[in-house]
Design a protein around this motif. Structure first.
Motif, short mmCIF file in Angstrom:
data_model
loop_
_atom_site.label_atom_id
_atom_site.label_comp_id
_atom_site.label_asym_id
_atom_site.label_seq_id
_atom_site.Cartn_x
_atom_site.Cartn_y
_atom_site.Cartn_z
N GLY A 108 0.83 -1.17 -0.08
CA GLY A 108 0.04 0.03 0.14
C GLY A 108 0.82 1.23 0.00
N LYS A 109 0.25 2.32 -0.09
CA LYS A 109 0.94 3.73 -0.22
C LYS A 109 0.79 4.58 1.18
N VAL A 110 1.95 4.80 1.53
CA VAL A 110 1.90 5.71 2.83
C VAL A 110 2.14 7.35 2.37
N GLY A 111 1.30 8.01 2.87
CA GLY A 111 1.45 9.65 2.57
C GLY A 111 2.54 10.33 3.48
N PHE A 112 3.39 11.07 2.73
CA PHE A 112 4.15 11.90 3.40
C PHE A 112 4.18 13.45 3.00
N THR A 113 4.38 14.25 3.77
CA THR A 113 4.61 15.61 3.43
C THR A 113 6.01 16.00 3.39
N ARG A 114 6.28 17.30 2.82
CA ARG A 114 7.60 17.70 2.81
C ARG A 114 8.19 18.02 4.19
N GLU A 115 7.35 18.26 5.15
CA GLU A 115 7.91 18.31 6.47
C GLU A 115 7.77 17.12 7.22
N MET A 116 7.27 16.16 6.83
CA MET A 116 7.23 14.94 7.52
C MET A 116 6.05 14.99 8.72
N LEU A 117 5.11 16.12 8.64
CA LEU A 117 3.91 16.19 9.53
C LEU A 117 2.78 16.14 8.79
N PRO A 118 1.63 15.83 9.25
CA PRO A 118 0.29 15.75 8.64
C PRO A 118 0.06 17.15 8.60
N TYR A 119 -0.79 17.34 7.32
CA TYR A 119 -1.29 18.74 6.97
C TYR A 119 -2.83 18.74 6.94
N ILE A 120 -3.41 19.89 7.49
CA ILE A 120 -4.81 19.91 7.28
C ILE A 120 -5.35 21.32 6.99
N GLY A 121 -6.26 21.76 6.30
CA GLY A 121 -6.63 23.23 6.08
C GLY A 121 -7.50 23.29 4.84
N GLN A 122 -7.65 24.58 4.29
CA GLN A 122 -8.62 24.89 3.37
C GLN A 122 -7.87 25.62 2.39
N LEU A 123 -7.94 25.35 1.05
CA LEU A 123 -7.31 26.17 0.12
C LEU A 123 -7.98 27.17 -0.37
#
Ligand code: FAD
Length: 424
Positions: free
Chosen positions: A338-353
């Motif tokens: 399966g695929k694990v999701g990473f961000t460039r900061e290795m921390l979760p992101y949440i928000g509204q664009l």
């Protein structure tokens, strides 16, 4: 070995859900039927906000139905490093959120009688090298001093009470972590959403986003469309081209798992006597645990560039046999990836664009815990019940730069190891 997620093969009864056809309307349309999407729908429906979930495949066919089922405290980066990177107050808030996320899963499972074998049996972070014990002790001191948080570091001589293996040199125990059957949690959460009045469509890929009058949004699927006031995209490492800003901010990294045939009760309970979730400090980590039906579920990193995955699973089986020589004579019955999701900061992101789309992703191997909480926060954001004041809030997603420059997979792996090396 059967190429099938053992969790799906051993799950509670799964009801069939239809795909979307025709025109529907709701308050919130959620794209993605994993933990994050279902939790968002659950928390919205609790407030009588009419929600439709669209899932491209079947529920849990992304990471949520194929993970290690380890509900872990903390994050991929250590708390001492997060304190340096983000400041102590923010790091404290992050740790508290990770603890809250586990409580929330426990509460939802209890309240909705979700039969997902939730067990707060703690985790063991096992030291792959003797020197890693020093690092674990330093981390323990920081946690106690700066976070008022207790974990226990044990030496090799005491390890047998935790794990019947000579492979490791000690480890760190955190009693707050838990394990569950992830696919059963998906199924139970989905049923809870429906009991509250939400609607879930499977085999319903969101293919297009159209801006409609009156600040509404239309999501198209191959055979239908949903008109809603709010759009949530929670497709994480399985994001395609639906929303490029989101998909270009996620680094998908492949992880593979095997599960043995069912083992004798005495054997499996002697290998990990306290039923811990175990993961280790190895660069290409192993993570493993006993399953509710007495198998060993064993995971690791790996991706086949040639497309031939058999050698990868064989290597993982050999790895498992090295950790637990007693398992050599038992077959690996299931294998899956399966695929694990990473961000460039290795921390979760949440928000509204800016375009109004709500998102949450990038739990970096800690989503079994954090995703349910993020779903709750997404619901609160939509209802304007919080001020977006959590440390993971981001409104300006920046694409990972090498997307357009390099071959995607190689670029992603290079980036992943660069970041991992930087923080370990
Ligand atoms: C092998 C493996 C082992 C792991 N082990 C652990 C572990 O032990 N502990 C831990 O904390 N985390 C673990 N993780 C990570 C964890 O599983 C994830 O963080 C978590 O499941 C993320 O949930 P999600 O709902 O955000 O994403 P997913 O569960 O990936 O859900 C996203 C969904 O979106 C759907 N989708 C995509 N595009 C569309 C579209 N256009 N329209 C409709 N639907 C769409 C996909 O089909 C998918 O079902 C593991 C992951 C893997 C792969």
């Amino acid at each position: 070995m059967k190429q099938l997620s053992m969790w799906e093969a051993t799950s509670n009864e799964k009801k069939q859900r239809s795909s979307l056809s025709g025109n529907k309307e709701c308050d919130v349309v959620v794209v993605g039927g994993g933990f994050t999407g279902l939790s968002t729908a659950y928390h919205l429906q609790k407030k009588n906000i009419k929600t439709i979930v669209l899932e491209k495949g079947s529920l849990g066919s992304g990471a949520s139905g194929r993970n290690g089922g380890q509900i872990l405290t903390g994050f991929i980066d250590s708390m001492s490093s997060l304190a340096k990177r983000k400041g102590l107050d923010t790091a404290r808030q992050m740790l508290q959120m990770s603890l809250d996320s586990i409580d929330l899963i426990e509460r939802i499972s209890k309240e909705n009688e979700i039969a997902c074998s939730f067990n707060r049996s703690g985790h063991l972070y096992a030291a792959y090298k003797p020197t890693h014990i020093d690092w674990l002790k330093e981390e323990q001191e920081v946690l106690e001093r700066d976070f008022n948080y207790k974990v226990q570091v044990i030496e090799k001589k005491d390890l047998q009470a935790e794990i019947k293996s000579d492979f490791y040199h000690g480890g760190c125990i955190d009693e707050n972590s838990a394990i569950y059957h992830p696919f059963n949690y998906v199924l139970g959460l989905a049923e809870s959403v429906e009991k509250l009045g939400g609607t879930i469509y499977e085999n319903s890929e969101a293919t297009q986003i159209i801006k409609a009058p009156n600040r509404k949004v239309i999501i198209e699927t191959p055979e239908g469309r949903v008109t809603a006031d709010h759009l949530v995209i929670v497709t994480n490492a399985y994001s395609g081209n639906l929303h490029k800003t989101i998909s270009r901010s996620i680094i998908p990294v492949e992880s593979i798992m095997i599960a043995t045939e069912q083992l004798p009760e005495e054997l499996v309970s002697s290998l990990i006597p306290k039923d811990r979730a175990v993961y280790d400090t190895k660069h290409m980590l192993y993570y493993f645990r006993r399953t509710p039906d007495n198998r060993m579920a064993f995971g690791g990193s790996g991706r086949s560039l040639s497309g031939d995955t058999a050698p990868l699973y064989q290597k993982l089986k050999e790895g498992m046999d090295t950790v637990f020589p007693e398992l050599k004579k038992y077959k690996a019955e299931f294998c899956w990836s399966g695929k694990v999701g990473f961000t460039r900061e290795m921390l979760p992101y949440i928000g509204q664009l800016e375009d109004g789309t709500h998102f949450a992703f990038g739990y970096a191997g800690h989503g079994a815990a954090m995703s349910t909480l993020m779903g709750n926060l997404l619901a609160e954001n939509i209802l304007s019940e919080n001020n977006g004041k959590n440390p993971f809030e981001k409104n300006d997603l920046r694409p990972i730069p090498f997307y357009s420059q390099h071959g995607k997979v190689v670029g992603l792996m290079k980036y992943y190891f660069k970041v991992k090396d930087a923080i370990s």
